[in-house]
Motif scaffolding. Sequence first.
Motif, short mmCIF file in Angstrom:
data_model
loop_
_atom_site.label_atom_id
_atom_site.label_comp_id
_atom_site.label_asym_id
_atom_site.label_seq_id
_atom_site.Cartn_x
_atom_site.Cartn_y
_atom_site.Cartn_z
N ALA A 1 -4.79 5.37 1.23
CA ALA A 1 -6.19 4.95 1.12
C ALA A 1 -6.47 3.71 1.97
N ILE A 2 -5.54 2.77 1.97
CA ILE A 2 -5.75 1.56 2.75
C ILE A 2 -5.70 1.86 4.24
N SER A 3 -4.88 2.81 4.64
CA SER A 3 -4.85 3.20 6.05
C SER A 3 -6.20 3.76 6.49
N THR A 4 -6.83 4.54 5.61
CA THR A 4 -8.16 5.08 5.93
C THR A 4 -9.16 3.96 6.16
N GLN B 1 -1.02 10.43 -2.40
CA GLN B 1 -0.95 8.98 -2.55
C GLN B 1 0.48 8.48 -2.29
N ILE B 2 0.56 7.34 -1.61
CA ILE B 2 1.85 6.67 -1.39
C ILE B 2 1.74 5.29 -2.03
N PRO B 3 2.04 5.19 -3.33
CA PRO B 3 1.87 3.90 -4.02
C PRO B 3 2.98 2.92 -3.65
N ALA B 4 2.59 1.64 -3.61
CA ALA B 4 3.54 0.57 -3.29
C ALA B 4 3.12 -0.70 -3.98
#
Length: 444
Positions: A305-308, A332-335
């Motif tokens: 989402a942040i990359s978008t 989703q790739i949560p971190a």
Amino acid sequence: MATAPSDRGPVRGRLDEQDRLISADPDLVALQMEAGSHVGSQLALPQILSIARLARKLGVPIYRNAIAAGSNQDVELWVRATPEGEEVSLVLERWVYRAAAGPRLGTLVPHEQHIEIGAAPDEWAVNEDLAIVSMSSGLAEKLGTTPEEAIGKPLTRFLKLEENEDGELPLLVAATSRSEFEGQRARPRQGSDDVIMLRGVSVTSTDGRFAGFQGEASGEGMESRASAVDPASQLDEMIDEALRSPLDRIIESADRIVQQSEGPLRSDYADYAGDIAAAGRHLLSVIRSMNGEGEQDRDRVDLVAISTEAIGLLEPAARAKGVTIVSEPSRQIPAHGDRRGVVQILVNLLGNAVRHSPDGSTITITFDRSDGFARAHVADQGPGIDPEDQQRIFERFERAKGTEGGSGLGLAIARRLAHAMGGEISLESEPGQGARFTLSLPSV
């Protein structure tokens, strides 16, 4: 208070690319001369000039109400400004004469000067309808506007009036009784939340009628607060004044353009305004992050989402070079990390990739998770980076050999932010084969 609209026909004029009045009908010439200027000089009627400049900037006709100050009375009229190349044609109609209100010094000097000379710091004046007729540049800045933009608008558009201990609004009581007032508390509707105290005296026209107020504004308890703040707080205030307020105004103006509140607008102009607003909001988030605000956000983030969001901020620059940014479809790739910091890292990595990508190439973002880390990979098709440069470029003010542009800070900031979140920035590259930067953060 005002005469009936005059029966004069439209009054026409024309401004050149430097805002000089190069032709005008007699009535407009008269107003220009009463303002202390003449045909061939810059238009000395601030509200009309601001409308003309807006029309030129947006490239569309603008039709707005304005007030022009004459030597003995004011003229309320409607202005149609139509851009014609770099010039702007003016049509002034529906003239209504009003008693002069506010200081007259501003009419004796050209527009660019009267903003600074026409009033001392934190002074203001309104007409009988409480519409602003003059405002010092210092007060305008505190209210998130400019003297040009404020003139003709209600004072309450910029200030929210607060009741006193008796439940009264001293300004409105004075407007009813045509008397002076003091102790009117107010707060800016945008920008800071500081209390501003207003005081003013009534102004009368030459025939003795009430014509508004002339007053001053001051901060409540500013001196006592200043002596109590520590250097860190002073730095925050400096950042607020230098960055946040201008950014707030940029975002607000860009949003108005997107909403087309000024009239019809070409779709690409609206897109540009949307990009400006998004970039402004991102810069505000970075400033808040620098000041330690929003600590609650330092938890779970989604790299996809942040990359978008980061792509949206860099797309205008990429379009300008014919570069395409592609994000690999992914769940989703949560971190673990600070959302604002992650946005900044990816903006820096993407910006670096766009800057060094050849025209017509593609930048790809991919994701994976392994060994307790979540990763976002930014790969470009640029010239690649020599092995001896691959660590040096992460130092401040360093750039790869043979490259131009950039400050040499982006990658250094990105790595520092990643380390602060328990992560890392790594690089894989071969000369002539592009580069792939990887952001690694602890996975959730």
